[in-house]
Design an enzyme around this catalytic site. Structure first.
Site, PDB file in Angstrom:
ATOM      1  N   LYS A  48       0.019   5.792  12.544  1.00 58.73           N
ATOM      2  CA  LYS A  48      -1.285   5.639  11.877  1.00 58.73           C
ATOM      3  C   LYS A  48      -2.381   6.318  12.692  1.00 58.73           C
ATOM      4  O   LYS A  48      -3.253   6.999  12.152  1.00 58.73           O
ATOM      5  CB  LYS A  48      -1.609   4.150  11.665  1.00 58.73           C
ATOM      6  CG  LYS A  48      -0.847   3.550  10.507  1.00 58.73           C
ATOM      7  CD  LYS A  48      -0.976   2.039  10.481  1.00 58.73           C
ATOM      8  CE  LYS A  48       0.122   1.421   9.642  1.00 58.73           C
ATOM      9  NZ  LYS A  48       0.412   0.030   9.967  1.00 58.73           N
ATOM     10  N   GLN A  92      -1.630  -5.445  12.463  1.00 58.01           N
ATOM     11  CA  GLN A  92      -0.225  -5.031  12.386  1.00 58.01           C
ATOM     12  C   GLN A  92       0.688  -6.258  12.400  1.00 58.01           C
ATOM     13  O   GLN A  92       0.546  -7.140  13.237  1.00 58.01           O
ATOM     14  CB  GLN A  92       0.081  -4.115  13.589  1.00 58.01           C
ATOM     15  CG  GLN A  92       1.436  -3.472  13.541  1.00 58.01           C
ATOM     16  CD  GLN A  92       1.612  -2.511  12.363  1.00 58.01           C
ATOM     17  OE1 GLN A  92       0.751  -1.712  12.070  1.00 58.01           O
ATOM     18  NE2 GLN A  92       2.747  -2.609  11.687  1.00 58.01           N
ATOM     19  N   ASP A 115      -5.380  -3.205   3.880  1.00 52.83           N
ATOM     20  CA  ASP A 115      -3.965  -3.520   3.625  1.00 52.83           C
ATOM     21  C   ASP A 115      -3.828  -4.385   2.371  1.00 52.83           C
ATOM     22  O   ASP A 115      -2.726  -4.554   1.854  1.00 52.83           O
ATOM     23  CB  ASP A 115      -3.369  -4.283   4.821  1.00 52.83           C
ATOM     24  CG  ASP A 115      -2.462  -3.411   5.674  1.00 52.83           C
ATOM     25  OD1 ASP A 115      -2.009  -2.368   5.165  1.00 52.83           O
ATOM     26  OD2 ASP A 115      -2.208  -3.779   6.827  1.00 52.83           O
TER      27      ASP A 115
END
Ligand code: NAP
Length: 273
Positions: A48, A92, A115
């Site tokens: 990322k 994460q 997300d």
């Protein structure tokens, strides 16, 4: 059979994002919170950050130690929520067991939740209210649309009921007038469902789980699974045999995976609209 080339489609999406970013005067900020040292996470985080660099995005990693308390993570999220230079925040997964990940996701501002994992984003999706949609389901729909694969009235079978794949995908598909069946590990006679699927989406995490005899002639097959066999990445689908029967199929790698990454950046761009 035609390959659904996620790598190619994702690269086109990222190229157009790069052009938009060049025209945008302010730097776009992307904060990644990573707690602990999970090996798979380290690869995802690095990828990322690399993409941020390629796109000209200000990607910042907040790497916290395994023994960081939940309160410390929550405080960092609050700080990033209030930082005008941060457009999008991701936490994460997985996080160490002593941290309640749902609590953390829910504290991320719905305006920065790229997300799409917070209750607000998930709730909005199920109500049909515009909001951030989680990246893998969104990427799958984009890929199907790119190849003009019709969804309306089609019999779609998803093998997965997780919060990040199956449930959001179900909502996206019913919103597009598909008839959706969601299967899981307790489903009896799984083959009965898969054999009737116009579009079969597998996200189980078992290599060669989907065999030729489970698939209808000319079906569209989407393989979400990421597995490792002898050091090589493969999906859930026995590609060699199923690809002979399918009309369209995603490869693994270079299918759904790159689409997921592209959608993170597409969601990030939505924060500046
Ligand atoms: P997960 O939460 O473990 O979900 C797996 C799903 O498969 C569950 O719903 C489970 O049912 C079902 N399942 C397991 N064994 C089964 C069986 N024998 N028959 C029918 N269903 C079965 O995992 P996840 O996070 O959703 O991820 C699933 C897979 O997708 C993994 O391989 C992951 O690496 C991959 N993935 C890929 C991407 C990408 O970008 N390509 C993104 C996310 C995930 P129960 O609910 O009953 O346990």
């Amino acid at each position: 059979m035609q390959l659904l080339d996620g790598a190619k489609v994702a690269s086109e999406i990222l190229d157009s994002i790069k052009i938009k970013i060049k025209k945008y005067e302010k730097k776009i900020g992307f904060a990644i919170i990573w707690v602990g040292d999970n090996e798979a996470s380290s690869i995802y985080v690095k990828n990322k950050l690399k993409k941020c660099e390629e796109l000209g995005i200000d990607g910042k990693l907040y790497h916290l130690e395994e023994n960081t308390t939940e309160e410390e993570v929550l405080n960092l999220i609050k700080k990033l929520n209030n930082d005008d230079n941060v457009n999008g925040i991701i936490l994460q997964s997985p996080v160490p067991k002593h941290i309640d990940i749902k609590k953390c996701f829910n504290l991320i501002s719905p305006l920065k939740d790229i997300d799409g994992f917070s209750s607000v984003s998930v709730g909005n999706l199920s109500l049909g209210v515009p909001s951030f949609v989680s990246c893998t389901p969104k990427g799958i729909i984009k890929l199907l649309d790119y190849y003009h694969i019709p969804l309306k009235g089609k019999n779609v079978v998803i093998i997965n009921r997780s919060n990040i794949v199956g449930k959001p995908l179900f909502n996206l598909l019913i919103a597009r007038d598909a008839t959706v069946t969601m299967c899981h590990s307790k489903t009896e006679n799984l083959e009965y469902f898969t054999k009737n699927a116009d579009i079969l989406i597998s996200a189980v995490g078992i290599p060669k789980f989907i065999t030729e005899d489970m698939v209808k002639d000319e079906a569209v097959v989407i393989d979400v699974g990421i597995n490792r066999v002898d050091g090589k990445v493969c999906g859930d689908v026995d590609f060699a045999s199923v690809s002979k029967k399918a009309s369209y199929i995603t490869p693994v790698p270079k299918g759904v995976g790159p689409m997921t990454i592209a959608m993170i950046f597409e969601n990030l761009m939505e924060t500046i609209k």
